[in-house]
Scaffold this active site. Structure first.
Site, PDB file in Angstrom:
ATOM      1  N   HIS A  80       0.830  -1.212   0.160  1.00  0.00           N
ATOM      2  CA  HIS A  80       0.070   0.038   0.029  1.00  0.00           C
ATOM      3  C   HIS A  80       0.942   1.261  -0.098  1.00  0.00           C
ATOM      4  CE1 HIS A  80       0.428  -0.112   4.466  1.00  0.00           C
ATOM      5  NE2 HIS A  80       0.337   1.062   4.456  1.00  0.00           N
ATOM      6  N   ASP A 139      -0.701  -7.235   0.910  1.00  0.00           N
ATOM      7  CA  ASP A 139       0.172  -6.104   1.514  1.00  0.00           C
ATOM      8  C   ASP A 139       1.597  -6.215   1.506  1.00  0.00           C
ATOM      9  OD1 ASP A 139       0.226  -3.332   1.936  1.00  0.00           O
ATOM     10  OD2 ASP A 139      -0.170  -3.662   4.233  1.00  0.00           O
ATOM     11  N   SER A 154       4.814   0.771   8.011  1.00  0.00           N
ATOM     12  CA  SER A 154       4.291  -0.253   7.130  1.00  0.00           C
ATOM     13  C   SER A 154       5.428  -0.452   6.342  1.00  0.00           C
ATOM     14  CB  SER A 154       3.308   0.601   6.447  1.00  0.00           C
ATOM     15  OG  SER A 154       2.024   0.738   7.091  1.00  0.00           O
TER      16      SER A 154
END
Length: 339
Positions: A75, A105, A183
């Site tokens: 993402h 992801d 992330s």
């Protein structure tokens, strides 16, 4: 009086033991930290007013090979026009996506070059990690580079048991802090081996609340290194049911193109992203772009996502890729050659 004294002594022993464990993280952190990179991605996005703006996002990643391959979160980079990786010490290197799996992801980047002082991370076997194991994550929460968070594996989740949007992800659950910017950052075990890739956390307050999710490294390796999941460079929203009927789709299911990365396969084939912000059935999306109806001659909805990925992945270089889209009320066939 002896019982309270015994309890107090036991508490002191537990605290001392916990402090010793926390102190042991320091040397491991310093050893593996040079393998961690800060990812900066930039792309164009349509705002609520319909204006196109430049968007930047910060994530994290980890160097996994001497020739410059980096794992990060999908993402962060899936539709990025420009990507850079910053190493410990501040050296910045350009990067591009070479494989990606939004359904888990995770993405694989190729760096333009590898700094001399960078180190390559070592993979662990995430199948051997258990609930209760101590771990740590390194990343850039809120842009603060090379930040350490320590915690435990607090749960394990098989694919397709947490989110339908990330059906391929096998997750660790952790109480180690995962905030925006973490992330893509690596989760390490206490041997300094990468056992996962940080994805996101669930939060009601907007901060870390001890419910973080990390994609296991074994699943990440399978999708990115063994299967080389096809990177399209686009994001889309499934159009079905009443929404499909409202948009006059000639079939039950389509995929509304939302964003397209520059120089990506999606851009090369000529896909047009949405340009008009709207809300339909409580779902925010961009309208006015292409709606994908079929890929390689097969209408969407007639095969699984995994089967479609497998067909695209196994196409030899130089093969033709064809996509049928609904564009301004007409069906248009787009073609390109796979690099």
């Amino acid at each position: 009086m002896k019982r309270p004294i015994a309890v107090a002594l036991l508490a002191l022993v537990v605290l001392a033991s916990s402090a010793a464990e926390a102190q042991n993280v320091g040397p491991i952190f310093r050893r593996v930290n040079p393998s961690v990179v800060i990812i900066r991605a930039r792309w164009k996005e349509v705002s609520g007013a319909g204006q196109v703006a430049r968007i930047s996002e910060i994530g994290s990643g980890v160097l996994i090979s001497a020739d410059g391959k980096v794992i990060t979160a999908a993402h962060v980079v899936q539709t990025a026009d420009e990507i850079t990786a910053e190493f410990l010490g501040g050296e910045v290197v350009g990067a591009r996506v070479i494989a990606s799996e939004p359904e888990a992801d995770v993405s694989l980047l190729q760096l333009e070059r590898v700094p001399a002082k960078a180190t390559v991370a070592t993979f662990g076997n995430s199948d051997r990690s258990e609930v209760g194991d101590q771990i740590f994550i390194i990343g850039a929460p809120y842009g603060i580079a090379h930040t350490l968070s320590v915690g435990y594996v607090t749960g394990r989740h098989k694919p397709n048991t947490v989110y339908s949007e990330m059906a391929l992800a096998e997750f660790f659950q952790t109480d180690a802090a995962i905030n925006p910017g973490n992330s893509g950052g690596p989760m390490f075990n206490m041997a300094g081996e990468v056992i996962g890739v940080a994805s996101h956390n669930i939060s009601k307050s907007g901060g870390s609340e001890g419910l973080g999710f990390v994609v296991t490294i074994n699943m990440t390796r399978r999708l990115l290194l063994e299967q080389r999941s096809f990177w399209s460079g686009m994001s889309g929203i499934v159009v079905a049911g009443q929404l499909a009927r409202a948009l006059n789709l000639p079939q039950p299911v389509g995929l509304a193109v939302q964003q397209v990365a520059a120089a990506s396969p999606a851009a090369q084939i000529g896909l047009r992203p949405g340009v008009i912000p709207g809300t339909v059935e409580g779902k925010s999306l961009l309208l006015g772009g292409d709606i994908i109806l079929a890929v390689q001659g097969r209408p969407l909805g007639t095969e699984t996502y995994e089967a479609l990925q497998a067909r695209l992945r196994t196409l030899p270089r130089g093969s033709a890729i064809s996509v049928v889209v609904l564009r301004e009320g007409r069906e248009v066939t787009l073609t390109a050659v796979k690099d």
